[in-house]
Design a protein around this motif. Structure first.
Motif, PDB file in Angstrom:
ATOM      1  N   ASP A 126       0.811  -1.214   0.000  1.00  0.00           N
ATOM      2  CA  ASP A 126       0.000   0.000   0.000  1.00  0.00           C
ATOM      3  C   ASP A 126       0.856   1.281   0.000  1.00  0.00           C
ATOM      4  OD1 ASP A 126      -2.223   1.659   0.098  1.00  0.00           O
ATOM      5  OD2 ASP A 126      -2.531   1.409   2.261  1.00  0.00           O
ATOM      6  N   PRO A 127       1.602   1.523  -1.092  1.00  0.00           N
ATOM      7  CA  PRO A 127       2.537   2.654  -1.118  1.00  0.00           C
ATOM      8  C   PRO A 127       1.882   4.019  -0.937  1.00  0.00           C
ATOM      9  CG  PRO A 127       2.242   1.712  -3.317  1.00  0.00           C
ATOM     10  CD  PRO A 127       1.615   0.754  -2.359  1.00  0.00           C
ATOM     11  N   ALA A 128       0.609   4.168  -1.316  1.00  0.00           N
ATOM     12  CA  ALA A 128      -0.064   5.468  -1.177  1.00  0.00           C
ATOM     13  C   ALA A 128      -0.871   5.580   0.113  1.00  0.00           C
ATOM     14  CB  ALA A 128      -0.991   5.705  -2.375  1.00  0.00           C
ATOM     15  N   VAL A 133      -9.421   4.025   3.742  1.00  0.00           N
ATOM     16  CA  VAL A 133     -10.020   5.293   3.312  1.00  0.00           C
ATOM     17  C   VAL A 133     -11.454   5.017   2.852  1.00  0.00           C
ATOM     18  CG1 VAL A 133      -9.920   7.090   1.541  1.00  0.00           C
ATOM     19  CG2 VAL A 133      -7.833   6.346   2.680  1.00  0.00           C
ATOM     20  N   THR A 134     -12.381   5.908   3.174  1.00  0.00           N
ATOM     21  CA  THR A 134     -13.791   5.672   2.870  1.00  0.00           C
ATOM     22  C   THR A 134     -14.279   6.431   1.646  1.00  0.00           C
ATOM     23  OG1 THR A 134     -14.433   7.419   4.429  1.00  0.00           O
ATOM     24  CG2 THR A 134     -14.344   5.161   5.275  1.00  0.00           C
ATOM     25  N   ALA A 139      -8.885   8.329  -2.144  1.00  0.00           N
ATOM     26  CA  ALA A 139      -7.893   7.303  -2.425  1.00  0.00           C
ATOM     27  C   ALA A 139      -7.118   7.611  -3.699  1.00  0.00           C
ATOM     28  CB  ALA A 139      -8.576   5.942  -2.543  1.00  0.00           C
ATOM     29  N   LEU A 140      -7.837   7.990  -4.764  1.00  0.00           N
ATOM     30  CA  LEU A 140      -7.152   8.325  -6.012  1.00  0.00           C
ATOM     31  C   LEU A 140      -6.293   9.574  -5.849  1.00  0.00           C
ATOM     32  CD1 LEU A 140      -9.703   7.486  -8.842  1.00  0.00           C
ATOM     33  CD2 LEU A 140      -7.640   6.264  -8.193  1.00  0.00           C
ATOM     34  N   GLY A 141      -6.742  10.524  -5.026  1.00  0.00           N
ATOM     35  CA  GLY A 141      -5.929  11.707  -4.756  1.00  0.00           C
ATOM     36  C   GLY A 141      -4.607  11.331  -4.098  1.00  0.00           C
ATOM     37  N   ARG A 142      -4.654  10.414  -3.131  1.00  0.00           N
ATOM     38  CA  ARG A 142      -3.429   9.967  -2.464  1.00  0.00           C
ATOM     39  C   ARG A 142      -2.519   9.209  -3.434  1.00  0.00           C
ATOM     40  NH1 ARG A 142      -4.677   7.768   3.681  1.00  0.00           N
ATOM     41  NH2 ARG A 142      -5.947   9.543   4.380  1.00  0.00           N
ATOM     42  N   ILE A 143      -3.140   8.372  -4.280  1.00  0.00           N
ATOM     43  CA  ILE A 143      -2.353   7.613  -5.257  1.00  0.00           C
ATOM     44  C   ILE A 143      -1.649   8.562  -6.224  1.00  0.00           C
ATOM     45  CG2 ILE A 143      -2.513   5.975  -7.177  1.00  0.00           C
ATOM     46  CD1 ILE A 143      -4.907   4.699  -5.613  1.00  0.00           C
ATOM     47  N   LYS A 147       2.356   9.307  -6.691  1.00  0.00           N
ATOM     48  CA  LYS A 147       2.788   8.789  -7.995  1.00  0.00           C
ATOM     49  C   LYS A 147       2.890   7.260  -7.974  1.00  0.00           C
ATOM     50  CE  LYS A 147       3.266  12.772 -10.042  1.00  0.00           C
ATOM     51  NZ  LYS A 147       2.359  13.197 -11.132  1.00  0.00           N
ATOM     52  N   ALA A 148       1.986   6.637  -7.209  1.00  0.00           N
ATOM     53  CA  ALA A 148       1.936   5.181  -7.150  1.00  0.00           C
ATOM     54  C   ALA A 148       1.194   4.663  -8.382  1.00  0.00           C
ATOM     55  CB  ALA A 148       1.230   4.733  -5.872  1.00  0.00           C
TER      56      ALA A 148
END
Length: 286
Positions: A126-128, A133-134, A139-143, A147-148
């Motif tokens: 889980d690099p990001a 996360v709900t 989640a996509l923002g963190r990814i 840059k995962a």
């Protein structure tokens, strides 16, 4: 006056034996072939069947009503219904064929019965840091920030969901982390695993695919966002358009599925291989 016909004893015995054989064969046929109204033919997309949900719900319906449910599971449920092979169809509300089936007069207005869901799947490392996360958008923002690697699963429903999440996340620059090369389903899963990244797919197809592999480094990380839910509708086939339809049986099955007791069972159901809630009650009859 008509002449009286007298049968000899051997003839009378033969006649009686023949009549008994006919009656016995009729009774045997009746016992082995239930009346059409005692069977309801359900055509359903794959997930409710292979997830085990229907196996947990239908036996009580059969005991309570005396109606046997004959289940066909596949992707061509509306073709089956048009061909007179189903009394009731259950599919995702957005499945291709739903609108045409109803608008062409073959089916009654859809009734939402339950929902399953898509999930964000990721490498166990889980690099990001999206586990738990709900919000898919978060989640996509963190990814994107990390840059995962994210592999786009290029199937219509998932494509739409991904675009909504990216829009909600502020349309981050996709360069360097978002891989959109036309990979779908299992191929997208395998690429995400290879890149130690993330992908979105239906929870049950993923669990089924993953269970058939010797080892896996992927797991479900995000599942609680309501936008991930994929609602399913029951559509009764119209008897005035398709001959031989058991309309009463179809109606009884829909009423059973929408009863509070069964909706609660749907919410409590857990499929083998996951302790997550992946089926959701309709909750829309309010």
């Amino acid at each position: 006056m008509r002449p009286t016909v007298r049968l000899t004893v051997p003839v009378r015995l033969a006649f009686t034996a023949g009549a008994l054989l006919v009656l016995a064969s009729c009774e045997s046929a009746t016992a082995s072939e239930p009346d059409a109204n005692e069977v309801v033919r359900l055509a359903v997309v794959n997930t409710p069947q292979f997830s085990g949900l229907l196996d947990s719900l239908l036996p009580d319906f059969e005991r309570q009503t005396g109606i046997k449910v004959d289940v066909y599971s596949g992707n061509d449920v509306y073709r089956q219904a048009r061909a007179g092979q189903a009394d009731l169809v259950i599919s995702h509300y957005g499945k291709k064929g739903v609108e045409r089936f109803v608008m062409d007069g073959f089916g009654a207005w859809p009734k939402i019965v339950f929902a399953n869901q898509a999930v964000v799947i990721g490498h166990r490392s889980d690099p990001a840091k999206v586990r738990g996360v709900t919000s898919v958008a978060a989640a996509l923002g963190r990814i994107a920030d990390a840059k995962a690697p994210f592999v786009h699963n290029d199937i219509p429903g998932i494509d739409y969901l991904t675009e909504i999440a990216l829009e909600s996340a502020g349309q981050p620059d996709r360069a360097g982390w978002f891989f959109d090369d036309g990979h779908v389903k299992a191929a997208a899963i395998l690429l995400a695993e290879e890149k130690k990244g993330y992908v979105i797919w239906g929870a049950f197809p993923f669990l089924r695919f993953d269970s058939e592999r010797a080892s896996s480094e992927l797991e479900i990380l995000v599942a609680e966002d309501p936008s991930l839910q994929r609602i399913m509708a029951a559509i009764a086939v119209k008897p005035d358009r398709v001959p031989g339809v058991n309309a009463d049986g179809a109606r009884a099955l829909v009423d059973y599925l929408l009863s509070p007791q069964v909706q609660a069972k749907i919410a409590a159901f857990r499929t083998p291989g996951s302790d997550l809630q992946l089926w959701w009650p309709a909750g829309r009859n309010n």
